[in-house]
Design a protein around this motif. Structure first.
Motif, PDB file in Angstrom:
ATOM      1  N   ARG A 150       0.994  -1.210  -0.060  1.00 46.45           N
ATOM      2  CA  ARG A 150      -0.365   0.227   0.424  1.00 46.45           C
ATOM      3  C   ARG A 150       0.674   1.643   0.511  1.00 46.45           C
ATOM      4  O   ARG A 150       2.051   1.149   0.736  1.00 46.45           O
ATOM      5  CB  ARG A 150      -0.485   0.015   1.211  1.00 46.45           C
ATOM      6  CG  ARG A 150      -2.328   0.459   0.788  1.00 46.45           C
ATOM      7  CD  ARG A 150      -2.787   0.290   2.736  1.00 46.45           C
ATOM      8  NE  ARG A 150      -3.408  -0.940   2.276  1.00 46.45           N
ATOM      9  CZ  ARG A 150      -4.083  -1.667   3.091  1.00 46.45           C
ATOM     10  NH1 ARG A 150      -3.601  -1.137   4.827  1.00 46.45           N
ATOM     11  NH2 ARG A 150      -4.753  -2.985   3.386  1.00 46.45           N
ATOM     12  N   ASP A 207      -4.435   1.530  -1.994  1.00 47.16           N
ATOM     13  CA  ASP A 207      -6.013   1.303  -1.386  1.00 47.16           C
ATOM     14  C   ASP A 207      -5.909  -0.500  -1.605  1.00 47.16           C
ATOM     15  O   ASP A 207      -6.600  -1.544  -2.256  1.00 47.16           O
ATOM     16  CB  ASP A 207      -7.331   1.684  -1.952  1.00 47.16           C
ATOM     17  CG  ASP A 207      -7.310   1.501  -3.837  1.00 47.16           C
ATOM     18  OD1 ASP A 207      -6.273   1.227  -3.930  1.00 47.16           O
ATOM     19  OD2 ASP A 207      -8.235   1.638  -4.549  1.00 47.16           O
ATOM     20  N   MET A 208      -4.377  -0.452  -1.516  1.00 46.45           N
ATOM     21  CA  MET A 208      -4.502  -2.588  -2.105  1.00 46.45           C
ATOM     22  C   MET A 208      -4.660  -3.360  -1.237  1.00 46.45           C
ATOM     23  O   MET A 208      -5.077  -3.188   0.413  1.00 46.45           O
ATOM     24  CB  MET A 208      -2.560  -2.137  -2.042  1.00 46.45           C
ATOM     25  CG  MET A 208      -2.435  -3.676  -2.258  1.00 46.45           C
ATOM     26  SD  MET A 208      -2.777  -4.522  -3.671  1.00 46.45           S
ATOM     27  CE  MET A 208      -1.424  -3.742  -4.524  1.00 46.45           C
TER      28      MET A 208
END
Ligand SMILES: [Cu+2]
Length: 444
Positions: free
Chosen positions: A246, A404-405
């Motif tokens: 992220r 927004d992993m």
């Protein structure tokens, strides 16, 4: 099956699950010594958390353990394993608990550990704990510190962890065969205090190199220098699982090398610090910045960086032959020569042979789909990307950085924001003359 990230992720997870199952089974099957009594063994301990991100071994597994009278007990099983390097290439390797590299072992400084080693190989073995400060009798050099572990036997190693860092385990018996065939793994010792050198994502990648003649499945361990297949955790690109992070994550990647070559591992889009070796963490004041870290033979290297640049970033060995997949050697160098005539003549002798392209090797990737390959072998060059073929294979993987992993799901290819991509300009009108470089106004 065409290569997709979804397939890749799924096969990675399936591999991890299989490894865990086989390890669990191994525990269940562990023989009790004659007359051994006492309460039944406790169930396997869940993955420890202790506020620390677990180490992720992409395409690999972690070794479960259980507490036995205050001792953390692990069970390694040395055995032949069948390893798929990528779809189309399965290899007869040797490893531990069904995989090569062997499962990653994690413990904490101060832990008392017991490592049971069962030998299911056709020859003797031993396990050396690389980099450990331990009693001489636990060091695992067959003939020097202990007898070899004969086929069918189980040995126990037991010692207290006195250090932290990225260490390794590997045999010290018939090293040329056993290490080359894939018998090695990480042994990671965490600091007791979870706040020390804390990261958000912690990855471990074991490098290996092999000579596997196209059309065969058994690596040749007598090869000294001329390797043709280069793996990260027993996979070649496009079979390597990407590292998912992220934006803003602090990332550590641990690298290990027990091959015949050094491997300069390079990252794109970021700079990192070299923060540790197999002798332990480097003090923060002595970290140095790099874009490539050479991982010499018989060492580990830790690198750390803050993932502050979203995208799909290449992470690969910078030796150009180490980012190629299975190569047949002994072909003439035809760079600059029209290869159509020799290609036709070779085809009559050895159908499906590819000679080196006259304009470089890129054409091989373009023709990948049409190439006739020997059974159980793969094209020399990599996989498909969002803009066409990626001409790298072997020791090549990706770091995928997204705001927004979701760590459990491959997000697919990065969508570059408009106006931030390289673009074709030769079909546009030439730039006006006033945009040519001008030296006016520089004092003359
Ligand atoms: Cu390399």
């Amino acid at each position: 099956m065409p290569f997709t990230r979804r397939n890749l992720l799924f096969s990675g997870l399936a591999g991890a699950a299989t490894g865990l199952l086989s390890s669990t089974r191994a525990f269940a099957q562990r023989l009790r010594a004659p007359g051994e009594s006492g309460p039944p063994p406790k169930p396997l301990a869940a993955r420890r958390s202790n506020g620390r991100a677990p180490v992720i071994t992409p395409n690999g597994t972690s070794l479960p353990w259980r507490m036995v009278d205050g001792v953390k007990e692990f069970h390694l099983i040395a055995e032949p394993v069948r390893r798929e390097f990528v779809e189309g290439l399965e290899v007869n390797a040797w490893g531990y608990n069904g995989v090569t590299p062997g499962p990653t072992i994690e413990a904490f400084e101060g832990d008392r550990v017991r490592l049971l080693v069962t030998n299911r190989l056709p020859e003797g073995t031993s396990v050396h704990w690389h980099g450990f400060i331990l009693p001489n009798g636990m060091d695992g050099v067959a003939g020097l510190n202990q007898p070899k572990i004969a086929p069918g036997e189980t040995y126990a190693y037991e010692f207290t962890l006195q250090q932290t860092g990225t260490l390794m385990y590997h045999p010290h018996f018939d090293e040329m065969t056993q290490i080359a065939l894939g018998m090695h793994g990480f042994f990671i010792i965490h600091p007791r205090d979870p706040g020390v050198r804390r990261v958000d994502r912690d990855f471990a990648i074991f490098l290996n190199e092999w000579f596997i003649k196209p059309g065969t499945a058994t690596p040749d361990p007598t090869v000294m220098l001329d390797f043709n297949t280069f793996t990260m955790n027993g996979r070649v690109f496009p079979g390597t699982a990407p590292m998912l992070v992220r934006t803003g994550d602090r990332v550590r990647i641990r690298l290990a090398n027990l091959t015949m070559d050094s491997h300069p591992i390079h990252i794109h889009g970021h700079a990192f610090y070299v923060t540790g070796t197999d002798a332990g963490p480097i003090p923060g004041t002595a970290w140095w910045p790099e874009n490539s870290v050479n991982v010499p033979v018989g060492t580990t290297r830790d690198i750390e960086f803050t993932a502050d640049n979203p995208g799909d970033w290449a992470f690969h060995c910078h030796k150009t032959h180490h980012v190629m997949n299975q190569m047949g050697h002994g072909l003439p160098n035809l760079l600059g020569i029209d290869p159509s005539s020799p290609q036709q003549r070779l085809d009559q002798l050895v159908p499906g042979t590819m000679v080196m392209g006259s304009d470089g090797m890129g054409a091989h990737a373009e023709q990948r789909g049409m190439m006739a390959l020997p059974r159980n072998s793969i094209p020399m060059l990599g996989g498909q990307g969002p803009y066409g073929s990626i001409d790298m294979g072997g020791m090549f993987t990706l770091v995928k950085v997204r705001d927004d992993m979701d760590y459990d799901r491959d997000p697919g290819w990065y969508r570059q924001p408009p106006g931030t991509s390289a673009r074709r300009v030769d079909s546009m009108s030439p730039p006006p003359a006033q945009q040519q470089p001008s030296h006016e106004g520089h004092g003359k």
